[in-house]
Motif scaffolding. Structure first.
Motif, PDB file in Angstrom:
ATOM      1  N   THR A   1      10.864 -11.223 -27.540  1.00  0.00           N
ATOM      2  CA  THR A   1      12.305 -11.084 -27.640  1.00  0.00           C
ATOM      3  C   THR A   1      12.987 -12.213 -26.895  1.00  0.00           C
ATOM      4  OG1 THR A   1      12.097  -8.687 -27.715  1.00  0.00           O
ATOM      5  CG2 THR A   1      14.263  -9.573 -27.165  1.00  0.00           C
ATOM      6  N   LEU A   2      13.959 -12.827 -27.518  1.00  0.00           N
ATOM      7  CA  LEU A   2      14.659 -13.935 -26.887  1.00  0.00           C
ATOM      8  C   LEU A   2      15.649 -13.389 -25.867  1.00  0.00           C
ATOM      9  CD1 LEU A   2      15.126 -16.967 -26.838  1.00  0.00           C
ATOM     10  CD2 LEU A   2      16.873 -16.651 -28.598  1.00  0.00           C
ATOM     11  N   LEU A   3      15.498 -13.783 -24.617  1.00  0.00           N
ATOM     12  CA  LEU A   3      16.410 -13.350 -23.577  1.00  0.00           C
ATOM     13  C   LEU A   3      17.651 -14.229 -23.610  1.00  0.00           C
ATOM     14  CD1 LEU A   3      13.994 -12.868 -20.541  1.00  0.00           C
ATOM     15  CD2 LEU A   3      14.756 -11.155 -22.183  1.00  0.00           C
ATOM     16  N   SER A   4      18.808 -13.618 -23.456  1.00  0.00           N
ATOM     17  CA  SER A   4      20.033 -14.402 -23.344  1.00  0.00           C
ATOM     18  C   SER A   4      20.011 -15.127 -22.002  1.00  0.00           C
ATOM     19  CB  SER A   4      21.253 -13.481 -23.420  1.00  0.00           C
ATOM     20  OG  SER A   4      21.330 -12.673 -22.243  1.00  0.00           O
ATOM     21  N   ARG A   5      20.860 -16.145 -21.883  1.00  0.00           N
ATOM     22  CA  ARG A   5      20.919 -16.877 -20.616  1.00  0.00           C
ATOM     23  C   ARG A   5      21.282 -15.940 -19.474  1.00  0.00           C
ATOM     24  NH1 ARG A   5      20.922 -21.967 -19.125  1.00  0.00           N
ATOM     25  NH2 ARG A   5      20.884 -22.653 -21.288  1.00  0.00           N
ATOM     26  N   GLN A   6      22.229 -15.023 -19.721  1.00  0.00           N
ATOM     27  CA  GLN A   6      22.633 -14.099 -18.663  1.00  0.00           C
ATOM     28  C   GLN A   6      21.489 -13.168 -18.282  1.00  0.00           C
ATOM     29  OE1 GLN A   6      25.403 -14.256 -16.907  1.00  0.00           O
ATOM     30  NE2 GLN A   6      24.622 -12.613 -15.611  1.00  0.00           N
ATOM     31  N   ASP A   7      20.728 -12.678 -19.272  1.00  0.00           N
ATOM     32  CA  ASP A   7      19.578 -11.827 -18.981  1.00  0.00           C
ATOM     33  C   ASP A   7      18.539 -12.583 -18.161  1.00  0.00           C
ATOM     34  OD1 ASP A   7      20.558  -9.597 -20.185  1.00  0.00           O
ATOM     35  OD2 ASP A   7      19.387  -9.793 -22.031  1.00  0.00           O
ATOM     36  N   ALA A   8      18.285 -13.847 -18.541  1.00  0.00           N
ATOM     37  CA  ALA A   8      17.307 -14.647 -17.807  1.00  0.00           C
ATOM     38  C   ALA A   8      17.739 -14.853 -16.362  1.00  0.00           C
ATOM     39  CB  ALA A   8      17.102 -15.992 -18.500  1.00  0.00           C
ATOM     40  N   ILE A   9      19.045 -15.059 -16.148  1.00  0.00           N
ATOM     41  CA  ILE A   9      19.561 -15.226 -14.787  1.00  0.00           C
ATOM     42  C   ILE A   9      19.385 -13.936 -13.990  1.00  0.00           C
ATOM     43  CG2 ILE A   9      21.670 -15.554 -13.435  1.00  0.00           C
ATOM     44  CD1 ILE A   9      22.616 -17.490 -15.641  1.00  0.00           C
ATOM     45  N   CYS A  10      19.723 -12.822 -14.593  1.00  0.00           N
ATOM     46  CA  CYS A  10      19.585 -11.526 -13.910  1.00  0.00           C
ATOM     47  C   CYS A  10      18.128 -11.228 -13.582  1.00  0.00           C
ATOM     48  CB  CYS A  10      20.167 -10.410 -14.774  1.00  0.00           C
ATOM     49  SG  CYS A  10      21.963 -10.472 -14.957  1.00  0.00           S
ATOM     50  N   LEU A  11      17.231 -11.515 -14.526  1.00  0.00           N
ATOM     51  CA  LEU A  11      15.812 -11.287 -14.292  1.00  0.00           C
ATOM     52  C   LEU A  11      15.312 -12.148 -13.144  1.00  0.00           C
ATOM     53  CD1 LEU A  11      13.214  -9.870 -15.254  1.00  0.00           C
ATOM     54  CD2 LEU A  11      12.856 -11.793 -16.815  1.00  0.00           C
ATOM     55  N   GLY A  12      15.726 -13.408 -13.106  1.00  0.00           N
ATOM     56  CA  GLY A  12      15.318 -14.293 -12.014  1.00  0.00           C
ATOM     57  C   GLY A  12      15.831 -13.805 -10.673  1.00  0.00           C
ATOM     58  N   ARG A  13      17.083 -13.328 -10.639  1.00  0.00           N
ATOM     59  CA  ARG A  13      17.628 -12.793  -9.388  1.00  0.00           C
ATOM     60  C   ARG A  13      16.837 -11.580  -8.924  1.00  0.00           C
ATOM     61  NH1 ARG A  13      23.957 -12.710 -11.266  1.00  0.00           N
ATOM     62  NH2 ARG A  13      24.456 -14.926 -10.917  1.00  0.00           N
ATOM     63  N   ALA A  14      16.474 -10.711  -9.863  1.00  0.00           N
ATOM     64  CA  ALA A  14      15.713  -9.512  -9.512  1.00  0.00           C
ATOM     65  C   ALA A  14      14.340  -9.881  -8.950  1.00  0.00           C
ATOM     66  CB  ALA A  14      15.561  -8.610 -10.735  1.00  0.00           C
ATOM     67  N   ARG A  15      13.643 -10.804  -9.610  1.00  0.00           N
ATOM     68  CA  ARG A  15      12.328 -11.231  -9.120  1.00  0.00           C
ATOM     69  C   ARG A  15      12.430 -11.830  -7.724  1.00  0.00           C
ATOM     70  NH1 ARG A  15      10.649 -14.353 -14.653  1.00  0.00           N
ATOM     71  NH2 ARG A  15       9.433 -12.703 -15.678  1.00  0.00           N
ATOM     72  N   ASP A  16      13.452 -12.684  -7.531  1.00  0.00           N
ATOM     73  CA  ASP A  16      13.619 -13.331  -6.234  1.00  0.00           C
ATOM     74  C   ASP A  16      13.923 -12.298  -5.144  1.00  0.00           C
ATOM     75  OD1 ASP A  16      13.213 -15.687  -7.552  1.00  0.00           O
ATOM     76  OD2 ASP A  16      15.294 -16.385  -7.436  1.00  0.00           O
ATOM     77  N   PHE A  17      14.768 -11.325  -5.461  1.00  0.00           N
ATOM     78  CA  PHE A  17      15.126 -10.290  -4.487  1.00  0.00           C
ATOM     79  C   PHE A  17      13.907  -9.448  -4.126  1.00  0.00           C
ATOM     80  CE2 PHE A  17      16.801  -6.034  -3.414  1.00  0.00           C
ATOM     81  CZ  PHE A  17      17.612  -6.373  -2.335  1.00  0.00           C
ATOM     82  N   ILE A  18      13.113  -9.088  -5.129  1.00  0.00           N
ATOM     83  CA  ILE A  18      11.902  -8.300  -4.880  1.00  0.00           C
ATOM     84  C   ILE A  18      10.928  -9.085  -4.017  1.00  0.00           C
ATOM     85  CG2 ILE A  18       9.844  -7.302  -5.969  1.00  0.00           C
ATOM     86  CD1 ILE A  18      11.695  -6.601  -8.368  1.00  0.00           C
ATOM     87  N   ALA A  19      10.737 -10.361  -4.324  1.00  0.00           N
ATOM     88  CA  ALA A  19       9.803 -11.181  -3.550  1.00  0.00           C
ATOM     89  C   ALA A  19      10.239 -11.298  -2.094  1.00  0.00           C
ATOM     90  CB  ALA A  19       9.678 -12.567  -4.179  1.00  0.00           C
ATOM     91  N   ALA A  20      11.545 -11.389  -1.869  1.00  0.00           N
ATOM     92  CA  ALA A  20      12.063 -11.547  -0.505  1.00  0.00           C
ATOM     93  C   ALA A  20      12.095 -10.232   0.262  1.00  0.00           C
ATOM     94  CB  ALA A  20      13.462 -12.150  -0.556  1.00  0.00           C
ATOM     95  N   ARG A  21      12.179  -9.097  -0.448  1.00  0.00           N
ATOM     96  CA  ARG A  21      12.335  -7.792   0.221  1.00  0.00           C
ATOM     97  C   ARG A  21      11.211  -6.826  -0.131  1.00  0.00           C
ATOM     98  NH1 ARG A  21      17.822  -7.114   1.490  1.00  0.00           N
ATOM     99  NH2 ARG A  21      18.742  -9.170   1.854  1.00  0.00           N
ATOM    100  N   ALA A  22      10.060  -7.339  -0.512  1.00  0.00           N
ATOM    101  CA  ALA A  22       8.982  -6.477  -1.001  1.00  0.00           C
ATOM    102  C   ALA A  22       8.515  -5.460   0.037  1.00  0.00           C
ATOM    103  CB  ALA A  22       7.801  -7.312  -1.474  1.00  0.00           C
ATOM    104  N   THR A  23       8.677  -5.768   1.323  1.00  0.00           N
ATOM    105  CA  THR A  23       8.214  -4.852   2.373  1.00  0.00           C
ATOM    106  C   THR A  23       9.237  -3.754   2.685  1.00  0.00           C
ATOM    107  OG1 THR A  23       9.089  -6.334   4.085  1.00  0.00           O
ATOM    108  CG2 THR A  23       6.778  -6.636   3.432  1.00  0.00           C
ATOM    109  N   GLU A  24      10.421  -3.860   2.113  1.00  0.00           N
ATOM    110  CA  GLU A  24      11.469  -2.894   2.390  1.00  0.00           C
ATOM    111  C   GLU A  24      11.479  -1.785   1.336  1.00  0.00           C
ATOM    112  OE1 GLU A  24      15.183  -4.907   2.730  1.00  0.00           O
ATOM    113  OE2 GLU A  24      14.370  -6.510   3.994  1.00  0.00           O
ATOM    114  N   ALA A  25      12.176  -0.705   1.654  1.00  0.00           N
ATOM    115  CA  ALA A  25      12.343   0.376   0.681  1.00  0.00           C
ATOM    116  C   ALA A  25      13.323  -0.093  -0.387  1.00  0.00           C
ATOM    117  CB  ALA A  25      12.867   1.633   1.382  1.00  0.00           C
TER     118      ALA A  25
END
Length: 336
Positions: A224-248
């Motif tokens: 499925t082709l992700l829209s630019r906005q979806d790709a940006i949101c997905l990247g933000r989510a991955r980055d946030f998870i990577a930075a806060r993986a030890t938190e609840a």
């Protein structure tokens, strides 16, 4: 791009590259400022991997000590090189262009170089340093067949492949850092699965590199082709998870940081990762726990906490399901 000739196609924990390894390879010229070197003298020692994972896609990994300064020259074929330096420095010349690579401890940077036609290649090593770097090289044929399908802006991708000796640098996202870490410290898999594991990460690194260079969108895992906005949101989510993986973490919290609804975030992870948000978070935590057991020699209880488990028994069950072995087996395998 920077293979150790004595280890081409091999993987080892205590490998050595000697002068003779360069001398015996046709097409590679070797030189050193030390004219007292003998064929049996060691130039580099440590861990090396140089392997063609699939036709046109090559992975090179070095985690080694360079004991002596030397220069190696050869002919570099047409390829896109995705280069990631974690430690050390190397000077390269391709054709009439010079490139300097220096690890930055504050922020790991990626470098992409497109070699659109065969060129003379020179690698100058300074000696007396610890060199940790990773290179994924892909031929134009592989890129046209397997990579450009994953990039929405295929016109830009074709333009990149024609841009001879173009150089692009960027700061790695947490997701790319995680992919690099997984290649340096792969999960304990049976030999038949190791190449498949590495191939998946190498392919994603190429796709992430293309996206970073072209500022293009990627297709989701299901096509499925992700829209630019979806790709940006997905990247933000991955980055946030990577930075806060030890938190609840909750889906709502991650979604809020990503700028999308909770249901929209779940949809994106199903499309792009083929798993739920919690499965993605759990996998990141388990991989970090494995790395801590393997490299930091933490206790199983400490690893359990890293993975977000209060029960060591539940952690052991999840760990065995993910990696095929129990946590204590990783600590027992540690030679220290």
């Amino acid at each position: 791009m920077a293979a150790a000739p004595g280890n081409a196609g091999n993987e080892g924990k205590g490998g050595r590259v000697r002068v003779r390894d360069f001398l015996r390879h046709e097409g590679i010229a070797f030189d050193s400022p030390d004219d007292r070197l003998s064929p049996d003298d060691t130039l580099m020692k440590g861990k090396f991997l140089h392997r063609e994972l699939r036709r046109g896609l090559v992975l090179h990994v070095s985690d080694a000590i360079e004991e002596r300064a030397f220069t190696a020259t050869s002919l570099l074929p047409e390829e896109l090189s995705c280069i990631f330096f974690l430690e050390g420095s190397v000077d390269l010349s391709i054709g009439d262009r010079r490139f300097a690579f220096q690890a930055d401890r504050s922020a790991v940077r990626g470098v992409a170089i497109m070699n659109a036609c065969p060129e003379n290649f020179e690698r100058a090593s300074r000696g007396g340093q610890h060199l940790r770097h990773l290179v994924v090289s892909a031929t134009p044929e592989w890129l046209h067949r397997d990579a450009l399908e994953a990039v929405a802006d295929t016109t830009g991708g074709a333009r990149l492949l024609r841009d001879h000796l173009s150089e692009h640098r960027w700061t790695l996202t947490p997701r790319m850092m995680e992919l690099v870490r997984q290649i340096f410290s792969p999960s304990p898999l049976i030999p038949e699965l190791r190449d498949l594991y590495l191939e998946g990460r190498a392919v994603e690194l190429v796709a992430e590199t293309m996206a970073a260079v072209l500022q293009a969108d990627r297709r989701g895992a299901g096509g499925t082709l992700l829209s630019r906005q979806d790709a940006i949101c997905l990247g933000r989510a991955r980055d946030f998870i990577a930075a806060r993986a030890t938190e609840a973490l909750s889906v709502e919290t991650i979604a809020r940081e990503a700028g999308i609804s909770a249901s929209g975030l779940q949809r994106l992870f199903r499309v792009a990762e083929n798993r739920s948000v919690f499965d993605y978070v759990r996998n990141i935590r388990l991989e970090r726990a494995f790395a801590a057991l393997d490299r930091e020699n933490v206790t199983v209880q400490e690893a359990s906490a890293i993975a977000g488990y209060t029960s060591a028994a539940n952690f052991a069950t999840a760990f065995r399901r993910r990696f095929g072995i129990v946590p204590t087996a990783v600590r027992k395998a540690d030679p220290r």
